[in-house]
Scaffold this motif. Structure first.
Motif, PDB file in Angstrom:
ATOM      1  N   GLY A 101      76.093  53.610  68.455  1.00 24.13           N
ATOM      2  CA  GLY A 101      75.542  52.897  69.595  1.00 24.13           C
ATOM      3  C   GLY A 101      76.518  51.833  70.052  1.00 24.13           C
ATOM      4  O   GLY A 101      77.635  51.721  69.542  1.00 24.13           O
ATOM      5  N   PRO A 102      76.098  51.022  71.001  1.00 29.95           N
ATOM      6  CA  PRO A 102      76.978  49.978  71.532  1.00 29.95           C
ATOM      7  C   PRO A 102      77.361  48.950  70.466  1.00 29.95           C
ATOM      8  O   PRO A 102      76.634  48.727  69.495  1.00 29.95           O
ATOM      9  CB  PRO A 102      76.139  49.305  72.620  1.00 29.95           C
ATOM     10  N   ARG A 103      78.496  48.325  70.680  1.00 27.52           N
ATOM     11  CA  ARG A 103      78.999  47.329  69.725  1.00 27.52           C
ATOM     12  C   ARG A 103      78.001  46.188  69.506  1.00 27.52           C
ATOM     13  O   ARG A 103      77.932  45.620  68.437  1.00 27.52           O
ATOM     14  CB  ARG A 103      80.348  46.782  70.197  1.00 27.52           C
ATOM     15  N   ARG A 104      77.198  45.872  70.511  1.00 24.41           N
ATOM     16  CA  ARG A 104      76.200  44.800  70.339  1.00 24.41           C
ATOM     17  C   ARG A 104      75.178  45.167  69.256  1.00 24.41           C
ATOM     18  O   ARG A 104      74.633  44.300  68.596  1.00 24.41           O
ATOM     19  CB  ARG A 104      75.500  44.487  71.656  1.00 24.41           C
ATOM     20  N   MET A 105      74.954  46.464  69.043  1.00 24.54           N
ATOM     21  CA  MET A 105      74.024  46.905  67.998  1.00 24.54           C
ATOM     22  C   MET A 105      74.708  46.987  66.638  1.00 24.54           C
ATOM     23  O   MET A 105      74.092  46.738  65.614  1.00 24.54           O
ATOM     24  CB  MET A 105      73.440  48.276  68.339  1.00 24.54           C
ATOM     25  N   TYR A 106      75.981  47.397  66.643  1.00 24.95           N
ATOM     26  CA  TYR A 106      76.746  47.573  65.408  1.00 24.95           C
ATOM     27  C   TYR A 106      78.068  46.829  65.542  1.00 24.95           C
ATOM     28  O   TYR A 106      79.123  47.441  65.729  1.00 24.95           O
ATOM     29  CB  TYR A 106      76.994  49.060  65.146  1.00 24.95           C
ATOM     30  N   PRO A 107      78.061  45.500  65.440  1.00 27.87           N
ATOM     31  CA  PRO A 107      79.291  44.734  65.652  1.00 27.87           C
ATOM     32  C   PRO A 107      80.368  45.011  64.600  1.00 27.87           C
ATOM     33  O   PRO A 107      81.550  44.924  64.890  1.00 27.87           O
ATOM     34  CB  PRO A 107      78.826  43.278  65.598  1.00 27.87           C
ATOM     35  N   THR A 108      79.961  45.363  63.395  1.00 22.09           N
ATOM     36  CA  THR A 108      80.901  45.680  62.321  1.00 22.09           C
ATOM     37  C   THR A 108      80.405  46.919  61.590  1.00 22.09           C
ATOM     38  O   THR A 108      79.237  46.996  61.236  1.00 22.09           O
ATOM     39  CB  THR A 108      80.989  44.520  61.304  1.00 22.09           C
ATOM     40  N   THR A 109      81.290  47.880  61.401  1.00 25.58           N
ATOM     41  CA  THR A 109      80.929  49.045  60.598  1.00 25.58           C
ATOM     42  C   THR A 109      81.806  49.059  59.362  1.00 25.58           C
ATOM     43  O   THR A 109      83.034  49.026  59.459  1.00 25.58           O
ATOM     44  CB  THR A 109      81.083  50.357  61.385  1.00 25.58           C
ATOM     45  N   GLY A 110      81.176  49.091  58.237  1.00 26.93           N
ATOM     46  CA  GLY A 110      81.876  49.067  56.961  1.00 26.93           C
ATOM     47  C   GLY A 110      81.996  50.449  56.359  1.00 26.93           C
ATOM     48  O   GLY A 110      82.527  51.363  56.973  1.00 26.93           O
ATOM     49  N   PHE A 111      81.449  50.605  55.169  1.00 27.40           N
ATOM     50  CA  PHE A 111      81.549  51.874  54.448  1.00 27.40           C
ATOM     51  C   PHE A 111      80.251  52.124  53.692  1.00 27.40           C
ATOM     52  O   PHE A 111      79.428  51.226  53.522  1.00 27.40           O
ATOM     53  CB  PHE A 111      82.740  51.856  53.479  1.00 27.40           C
ATOM     54  N   TRP A 112      80.079  53.370  53.266  1.00 33.14           N
ATOM     55  CA  TRP A 112      78.931  53.720  52.455  1.00 33.14           C
ATOM     56  C   TRP A 112      79.262  53.417  50.999  1.00 33.14           C
ATOM     57  O   TRP A 112      80.206  53.958  50.429  1.00 33.14           O
ATOM     58  CB  TRP A 112      78.594  55.202  52.611  1.00 33.14           C
ATOM     59  N   ASP A 113      78.505  52.516  50.406  1.00 28.74           N
ATOM     60  CA  ASP A 113      78.678  52.152  48.999  1.00 28.74           C
ATOM     61  C   ASP A 113      77.837  53.117  48.169  1.00 28.74           C
ATOM     62  O   ASP A 113      76.638  52.944  48.021  1.00 28.74           O
ATOM     63  CB  ASP A 113      78.232  50.702  48.780  1.00 28.74           C
ATOM     64  N   TYR A 114      78.474  54.175  47.674  1.00 29.67           N
ATOM     65  CA  TYR A 114      77.700  55.191  46.970  1.00 29.67           C
ATOM     66  C   TYR A 114      77.218  54.726  45.608  1.00 29.67           C
ATOM     67  O   TYR A 114      76.268  55.257  45.070  1.00 29.67           O
ATOM     68  CB  TYR A 114      78.422  56.543  46.881  1.00 29.67           C
TER      69      TYR A 114
END
Length: 130
Positions: A101-114
């Motif tokens: 979605g837009p950056r306003r919804m997801y300003p930072t995307t990290g990683f999946w911590d399994y």
């Protein structure tokens, strides 16, 4: 899925072929992987980036375009659109379903911590495209 346009030469034919190819690929993967959505499967330095939903194998899905002779089938990207997958891989501690979605919804995307079984978005973590 492009379904064809009667006013474009061969448009309906392209549409039918496109629908058949899309459905056959979806059918194959839904049986093989028991999923109807793309899985987050590309590791980058032993982590699954959340930004893989924007493209895996170095691709950017937003920047993909049709060839010039097929440009009539292309839809413009909607920068305000959001999408959340329904399924994800079934292996133990697999990443959650994709979302974008837009950056306003997801300003930072990290990683999946399994190890923790959750997203870690404290810091940005790039996918293979960067």
């Amino acid at each position: 899925c492009y379904t064809g346009e009667a006013r474009v030469p061969e448009g309906v034919r392209y549409g039918v072929v496109n629908a058949v190819l899309f459905l056959s690929q979806a059918y194959k993967e839904s049986i093989q992987y028991d999923a109807c959505d793309e899985n987050n499967w590309e590791l980058v330095n032993d982590r699954f980036p959340i930004s893989n939903s924007c493209g895996q194998l170095g691709m950017s899905y937003q920047e993909m375009h049709c060839r010039a002779d097929e440009a009539f089938m292309e839809c413009p990207a909607d920068p305000q659109m959001t999408q959340v997958a329904l399924t994800s891989a079934l292996w133990f501690q697999a990443p959650a379903p994709f979302k974008c979605g837009p950056r306003r919804m997801y300003p930072t995307t990290g990683f999946w911590d399994y190890d923790a079984g959750r997203e870690d978005n404290r810091d940005a973590y790039a996918n293979a495209r960067g």
